[in-house]
Design a protein around this motif. Structure first.
Motif, PDB file in Angstrom:
ATOM      1  N   LEU A  46       0.827  -1.211   0.000  1.00 23.11           N
ATOM      2  CA  LEU A  46       0.000   0.000   0.000  1.00 23.11           C
ATOM      3  C   LEU A  46       0.859   1.258   0.000  1.00 23.11           C
ATOM      4  CD1 LEU A  46      -2.810  -1.074   2.488  1.00 23.11           C
ATOM      5  CD2 LEU A  46      -3.035  -0.701   0.028  1.00 23.11           C
ATOM      6  N   GLN A  47       2.028   1.171   0.615  1.00 23.15           N
ATOM      7  CA  GLN A  47       2.938   2.322   0.618  1.00 23.15           C
ATOM      8  C   GLN A  47       3.554   2.541  -0.765  1.00 23.15           C
ATOM      9  OE1 GLN A  47       5.875   1.542   3.642  1.00 23.15           O
ATOM     10  NE2 GLN A  47       4.369   1.517   5.314  1.00 23.15           N
ATOM     11  N   SER A  89       0.642   3.739  -4.245  1.00 24.07           N
ATOM     12  CA  SER A  89      -0.297   4.694  -3.671  1.00 24.07           C
ATOM     13  C   SER A  89      -0.178   6.011  -4.422  1.00 24.07           C
ATOM     14  CB  SER A  89       0.002   4.910  -2.178  1.00 24.07           C
ATOM     15  OG  SER A  89       1.316   5.430  -2.008  1.00 24.07           O
ATOM     16  N   LYS A 143      -0.639   4.729  -7.902  1.00 21.46           N
ATOM     17  CA  LYS A 143      -1.889   3.971  -7.899  1.00 21.46           C
ATOM     18  C   LYS A 143      -2.853   4.529  -8.935  1.00 21.46           C
ATOM     19  CE  LYS A 143      -5.931   2.903  -5.027  1.00 21.46           C
ATOM     20  NZ  LYS A 143      -6.549   3.027  -3.686  1.00 21.46           N
ATOM     21  N   TRP A 186     -10.042  -1.919  -6.754  1.00 18.29           N
ATOM     22  CA  TRP A 186      -9.661  -0.538  -7.053  1.00 18.29           C
ATOM     23  C   TRP A 186     -10.341  -0.050  -8.336  1.00 18.29           C
ATOM     24  CZ3 TRP A 186      -3.622  -0.491  -6.044  1.00 18.29           C
ATOM     25  CH2 TRP A 186      -3.401  -0.601  -4.663  1.00 18.29           C
TER      26      TRP A 186
END
Length: 376
Positions: free
Chosen positions: A74-75, A78, A82, A116
């Motif tokens: 996630l880091q 992002s 992302k 997503w």
């Protein structure tokens, strides 16, 4: 919603046969290194994680477990990164609303991509159950079945007989050289690279599946050795091909020289030039390197004297090409290589296959024979 719950309520595709028979567009969200090792024809790689992400997250998973790996993911994926990746998926999905997406096992990466995409677009895009691994296993199982279910007929003939062109006149055929992106000889390299072995096998099995499910169980193949350049015919299929009936097409020597000159000189010059963006000088340089490099591969088999003869002919032809653009001097080495190198090898190979030989004739006669065997 946590990543572990991502995509759980979004659609899943389990009919793998339909995916391949219907040529469904596929969005591959694996890392580029995975995609390059083997993929499906027509699939597009728009990864959730790049190669560096995959290594870093995999290392974190081994050292600290799943939760820590997800946190790192996630880091790294992002913000703008992302957004760019989801936008790329959205473009694909809007162009291919009938498609599917997948990762390696159909797990966290494909579910995350699904989720997503849904959050940004509202589109419920299906993922493949079991992912790439399940599809690959399915194709290997189908290949084993098809190798015993089809009836191959092998088209043979001396080098330069135009077998590949002849093959394309039929629907019931598999062009192994096209799938391998190689002409199947020392001079067989193409300007573009060959597929990886896994990609070759995937494409081959999909073509066999489509022919079989169209009711075409008798298929025409060109006579090939086990290896076609850097890839090899899967053993289970090669065994079937090596025991199949053989049809021998006879073509006059001068016609063979003309066909080979067209394919290995005229067509290759155009192809190397095209690959180099239309730059004729770069295309010529690449073509020259291809010719002399291909000849070097057979130096030992030719022997010193014949190798020097062939090399001299090639170099004279290339010099003439530089001087006035003419390519006709290439006929000399083409004729020499065909008649003095390839023909003796072919005669030896065909002598070992006489018990499989069921018909010999001109191209017209072979076409009529194949029609009598219900090959269209």
């Amino acid at each position: 919603m946590s990543l572990l719950d991502a995509g759980k309520d979004l659609p899943i595709v389990e009919d793998l046969l339909a995916l391949f028979l219907q040529d469904v567009p596929m969005l591959d969200v694996r890392a580029p290194i995975e995609f390059n090792e083997g993929a499906f024809p027509g699939s597009i790689n728009l990864p959730l994680m790049d190669d560096a992400d995959r290594v870093a997250i995999g290392t974190r998973y081994k050292q600290q477990g799943q939760d820590a790996a997800i946190e790192l993911g996630l880091q790294r994926v992002s913000g703008d990164i992302k957004a760019a990746r989801v936008n790329a998926w959205e473009n694909f999905v809007r162009q291919h609303p009938e498609g599917v997406l997948y990762c390696f096992r159909g797990g966290l990466r494909s579910r995350t991509s699904q989720q997503w995409l849904y959050e940004q677009t509202g589109i419920r895009y299906p993922r493949v159950h079991g992912g790439y691994k399940a599809m690959r296993r399915f194709l290997l199982e189908q290949l084993a079945m098809l190798a015993s279910a089809i009836q191959p007929i092998i088209l043979s003939g001396r080098t330069g007989s135009g077998k590949t062109r002849f093959l394309h006149a039929f629907q019931q055929q598999i062009d192994l050289e096209a799938l391998a992106n190689h002409r199947g000889s020392a001079f067989g390299n193409q300007p573009t690279p060959q597929p990886p072995q896994i990609g070759f096998e995937n494409s081959l099995t999909i073509q066999l599946l489509r022919q079989f499910h169209q009711g075409q169980h008798t298929l025409l193949f060109e006579d090939e050795s086990r290896s076609i350049g850097s890839v090899h015919i899967p053993e289970v299929l090669f065994q079937a091909l090596s025991q199949a009936p053989l049809v021998l097409m006879q073509v006059a020597d001068e016609e063979r020289v003309e066909i080979s000159y067209q394919e290995y000189v005229v067509d290759n010059i155009a192809a190397f030039t095209a690959v180099n963006g239309g730059d004729t000088e770069a295309g010529f340089a690449a073509f020259s390197a291809y010719l002399l490099g291909s000849l070097a591969k057979v130096q030992r088999r030719l022997g010193g004297v014949r190798y020097q003869q062939a090399q001299g002919m090639m170099e004279r032809a290339l010099r003439q090409q530089i001087l006035d653009g003419s390519t006709t001097a290439h006929y000399d080495w083409v004729r020499f290589i065909l008649l003095d190198y390839y023909d003796p090898m072919y005669d030896y190979q065909i002598s070992k296959k006489q018990e499989r030989l069921v018909f010999t004739g001109t191209p017209a006669e072979v076409r009529a024979y194949l029609a009598s065997q219900n090959i269209r």
